[in-house]
Design a protein around this motif. Structure first.
Motif, PDB file in Angstrom:
ATOM      1  N   ARG A 225       0.898  -0.835   0.076  1.00 64.11           N
ATOM      2  CA  ARG A 225       0.063   0.549   0.083  1.00 64.11           C
ATOM      3  C   ARG A 225       0.580   1.495  -0.518  1.00 64.11           C
ATOM      4  O   ARG A 225       1.845   0.946   0.764  1.00 64.11           O
ATOM      5  CB  ARG A 225      -0.817   0.488   1.300  1.00 64.11           C
ATOM      6  CG  ARG A 225      -1.748  -0.699   1.633  1.00 64.11           C
ATOM      7  CD  ARG A 225      -2.884  -0.720   2.759  1.00 64.11           C
ATOM      8  NE  ARG A 225      -3.087   0.158   3.271  1.00 64.11           N
ATOM      9  CZ  ARG A 225      -4.204   0.275   4.188  1.00 64.11           C
ATOM     10  NH1 ARG A 225      -4.187   0.286   4.576  1.00 64.11           N
ATOM     11  NH2 ARG A 225      -4.102   1.872   4.652  1.00 64.11           N
ATOM     12  N   ASP A 259      -8.024   8.415  -1.917  1.00 61.60           N
ATOM     13  CA  ASP A 259      -7.458   7.189  -1.778  1.00 61.60           C
ATOM     14  C   ASP A 259      -6.367   7.261  -0.581  1.00 61.60           C
ATOM     15  O   ASP A 259      -4.844   6.908  -0.847  1.00 61.60           O
ATOM     16  CB  ASP A 259      -6.436   6.058  -2.407  1.00 61.60           C
ATOM     17  CG  ASP A 259      -5.790   7.437  -3.122  1.00 61.60           C
ATOM     18  OD1 ASP A 259      -5.180   8.376  -3.028  1.00 61.60           O
ATOM     19  OD2 ASP A 259      -4.719   6.418  -4.172  1.00 61.60           O
TER      20      ASP A 259
ATOM     21  N   ASN B  19     -19.780   0.357   2.975  1.00 59.66           N
ATOM     22  CA  ASN B  19     -18.400   0.333   2.190  1.00 59.66           C
ATOM     23  C   ASN B  19     -16.905   0.829   3.000  1.00 59.66           C
ATOM     24  O   ASN B  19     -16.186   0.120   2.153  1.00 59.66           O
ATOM     25  CB  ASN B  19     -18.594   0.622   1.150  1.00 59.66           C
ATOM     26  CG  ASN B  19     -19.551   1.351  -0.398  1.00 59.66           C
ATOM     27  OD1 ASN B  19     -20.063  -0.047  -0.115  1.00 59.66           O
ATOM     28  ND2 ASN B  19     -20.707   1.985  -0.275  1.00 59.66           N
ATOM     29  N   ALA B  22     -14.717  -2.359   3.620  1.00 61.73           N
ATOM     30  CA  ALA B  22     -14.088  -2.980   1.331  1.00 61.73           C
ATOM     31  C   ALA B  22     -13.276  -2.188   0.849  1.00 61.73           C
ATOM     32  O   ALA B  22     -12.109  -2.695   0.459  1.00 61.73           O
ATOM     33  CB  ALA B  22     -15.193  -2.987   0.667  1.00 61.73           C
ATOM     34  N   ASN B  26      -9.317  -3.686   0.296  1.00 62.93           N
ATOM     35  CA  ASN B  26      -9.318  -3.715  -1.609  1.00 62.93           C
ATOM     36  C   ASN B  26      -8.159  -2.234  -1.031  1.00 62.93           C
ATOM     37  O   ASN B  26      -7.140  -2.727  -2.037  1.00 62.93           O
ATOM     38  CB  ASN B  26     -10.592  -2.980  -2.207  1.00 62.93           C
ATOM     39  CG  ASN B  26     -11.495  -4.576  -2.218  1.00 62.93           C
ATOM     40  OD1 ASN B  26     -11.081  -5.446  -1.637  1.00 62.93           O
ATOM     41  ND2 ASN B  26     -12.713  -4.204  -2.648  1.00 62.93           N
ATOM     42  N   THR B  28      -4.921  -2.845  -0.350  1.00 63.17           N
ATOM     43  CA  THR B  28      -3.992  -3.356  -0.287  1.00 63.17           C
ATOM     44  C   THR B  28      -3.785  -3.994  -1.861  1.00 63.17           C
ATOM     45  O   THR B  28      -4.470  -4.235  -2.359  1.00 63.17           O
ATOM     46  CB  THR B  28      -4.524  -5.276   0.089  1.00 63.17           C
ATOM     47  OG1 THR B  28      -4.990  -5.146   1.678  1.00 63.17           O
ATOM     48  CG2 THR B  28      -2.714  -6.079   0.682  1.00 63.17           C
ATOM     49  N   LYS B  37      -2.064 -11.473   2.893  1.00 64.33           N
ATOM     50  CA  LYS B  37      -3.382 -10.430   3.280  1.00 64.33           C
ATOM     51  C   LYS B  37      -4.416 -10.252   3.962  1.00 64.33           C
ATOM     52  O   LYS B  37      -5.505 -10.346   3.558  1.00 64.33           O
ATOM     53  CB  LYS B  37      -3.246 -10.384   1.146  1.00 64.33           C
ATOM     54  CG  LYS B  37      -4.744  -9.499   0.437  1.00 64.33           C
ATOM     55  CD  LYS B  37      -4.557  -9.460  -1.407  1.00 64.33           C
ATOM     56  CE  LYS B  37      -5.548  -8.891  -1.793  1.00 64.33           C
ATOM     57  NZ  LYS B  37      -5.431  -8.799  -2.771  1.00 64.33           N
ATOM     58  N   GLY B  41      -6.773  -8.684   6.113  1.00 64.37           N
ATOM     59  CA  GLY B  41      -8.077  -8.824   5.204  1.00 64.37           C
ATOM     60  C   GLY B  41      -8.939  -9.035   6.882  1.00 64.37           C
ATOM     61  O   GLY B  41      -9.762  -8.746   7.047  1.00 64.37           O
TER      62      GLY B  41
END
Lengths: 309, 309
Positions: A225, A259, B19, B22, B26, B28, B37, B41
């Motif tokens: 990331r 982001d 959202n 997620a 995401n 990652t 991961k 997660g």
């Protein structure tokens, strides 16, 4: 991704002792605070489900404990690595959403909140109206920021409200990270006049990567990331009789506006800086009003803390 | 207690941004290690579900971060407070169960494992057969412990296996916690002879409360839980070509044998000390055999680590 389909279902379906998690939760004694009992019980249930669903081994567990211990060891009055580590997993932003939802569930939003982050320091210098918080950086994008602090429900200006502001230097570093800057540079506290107005000079903010020399940076690297926070300015706005607001404003032109590594951007906090002519003290201008909910009005929203007013 | 009934169900049913989780998961990138991961997660999903289900506020979040940072700050070569904090929530015992289940799923159990705990130290003194690891404590319950280290599958004695042992003094303190004890007291490493036998003198162990001067003790207090570990002796047994075993044995007579603060007791690890006559060096005796799985045999159980042999 998750195999969870009900707490008991998960435990019963797995190959592991189905009674273990209940034994840990039920070890809590009768004198524990009910809220703490709820929180620790819920946390233990989720952490144990996580360990079972992913069959986490001791080696993986010890690696995580080591990371957490190292985060604490790096933390001091100027740095909060534990907070940074959980910020990059969205924890603080989610708690912020929960807290502000509880605060204003039945109402339109007052000024939206955003995370405090790990770089706020207590007792920033108190400045007079119109002062600059910037020492040095003559070629940077000095900016006049001004506006009002208002009562969210009545629109009335709030006198003597405190605007506590902090942001990074153009090199992306807070003064607490940067031995080249004077102590408490780019931090300050201002107070509104009888008309609720404040004005100050600061810098148009700069995007920066969070520090990558600790467990948080290590985890970002492992997760492939990026470490960037979009350009932003931090604020705590407080006034007697009002619920304080911890927030940030974000510069719309920043490439990382969508982001943020800390997941803190909200659309209502994204601002446009305007060019400013004929002011030797500033090239940009930003007008921004903050809106606070009074403890009195907060009662009707079921706002936490309102009962303490 | 938990409202979880499927990851997506939880998020959709809540009042919070459906959202958000997620988006964090995401973030990652494609180059992240797949296992990492998966783990991060799964952890993020469970931690976020926990925060939403319990509507955890920022104040509560900051209190937890502070506790985690303080745990790290207290940790050093002699103390692992982060590990202690998660031990009292059953985390290490559960990872231990998972790891040993993976190691021996298709087989009867070799010596059961138990948690390492935070008090093991590297490089304990090497002793000769029959030596005592005890300096001082002339009136304590000195005990002759002896037995064999055996190949779990064949029953063959294993020569030159290492028995690494550590336990507390009668005051309940490991030497690393106790300035009154000589360095490395009550710790030692022994090696089996050609017949797979070891013998040593130690003390019949003493129950003790885990240290209560850090976040772990603080949390126990808040949960109205007792801090006691039942009397036990720690071991790491290792031999070339064999999977090491980290384990503990527990004294059956201990009043806390059924409610260990660290949730580490297993029935197969509970032992009975026998009175011993006519030995000026020991009042009690314990015979105990350890059984190790060879890397070669481990392959048939799908044992982690077997591939490294």
């Amino acid at each position: 991704m998750s195999k969870t389909n009900g707490t008991n279902g998960t435990a019963a379906a797995s190959r592991f002792d189905p009674n273990f998690t209940a034994a840990v939760i039920n070890a809590t004694g009768p004198k524990a605070n009910p809220r703490l009992k709820q929180l620790v019980g819920g946390l233990v249930q989720h952490l144990h489900d996580f360990l079972r669903e992913n069959e986490v081994t001791l080696d993986e567990y010890f690696a995580a404990i080591d990371m957490i211990n190292r985060a604490g060891q790096m933390s001091n009055a100027k740095r909060n690595e534990g907070q940074l580590l959980s910020d990059i997993l969205g924890m603080e932003s989610l708690c912020d959403e929960i807290t502000s939802t509880l605060a204003a569930e039945a109402a339109d939003q007052p000024t939206a909140t955003a995370i405090l982050g790990p770089f706020w320091r207590k007792d920033a210098p108190a400045y007079a109206m119109g002062d600059s918080i910037v020492k040095g950086f003559p070629d940077a994008d000095h900016t006049l920021m001004h506006g009002r602090v208002l009562d969210f429900d009545t629109g009335t200006p709030i006198a003597n409200a405190e605007v506590d502001i902090w942001h990074t230097a153009p090199n992306g570093l807070y003064e607490s990270q940067d031995p080249e800057q004077p102590d408490m540079n780019l931090r300050g506290r201002f107070h509104t006049g009888p008309d609720g107005r404040y004005s100050l000079y600061c810098l148009r903010p700069t995007k920066y990567p969070i520090p990558d020399d600790g467990p948080a940076g290590e985890l970002l690297g492992l997760l492939d990331r990026h470490p960037w926070r979009p350009a932003h300015i931090h604020f705590i706005i407080s006034a007697e009789g009002y619920k304080s607001v911890v927030t940030q404003i974000f510069d719309r032109r920043d490439e990382h506006i969508t982001d943020d590594v800390a997941f803190a951007v909200k659309e209502s906090l994204v601002v446009d800086f305007a060019p400013r002519q004929g002011d030797p003290k500033g090239k940009f201008e930003l007008e921004y009003d903050f809106k606070l909910v009074s403890f009195e009005a907060g009662k009707k929203y079921g706002m936490p803390g309102a009962k303490n007013a």
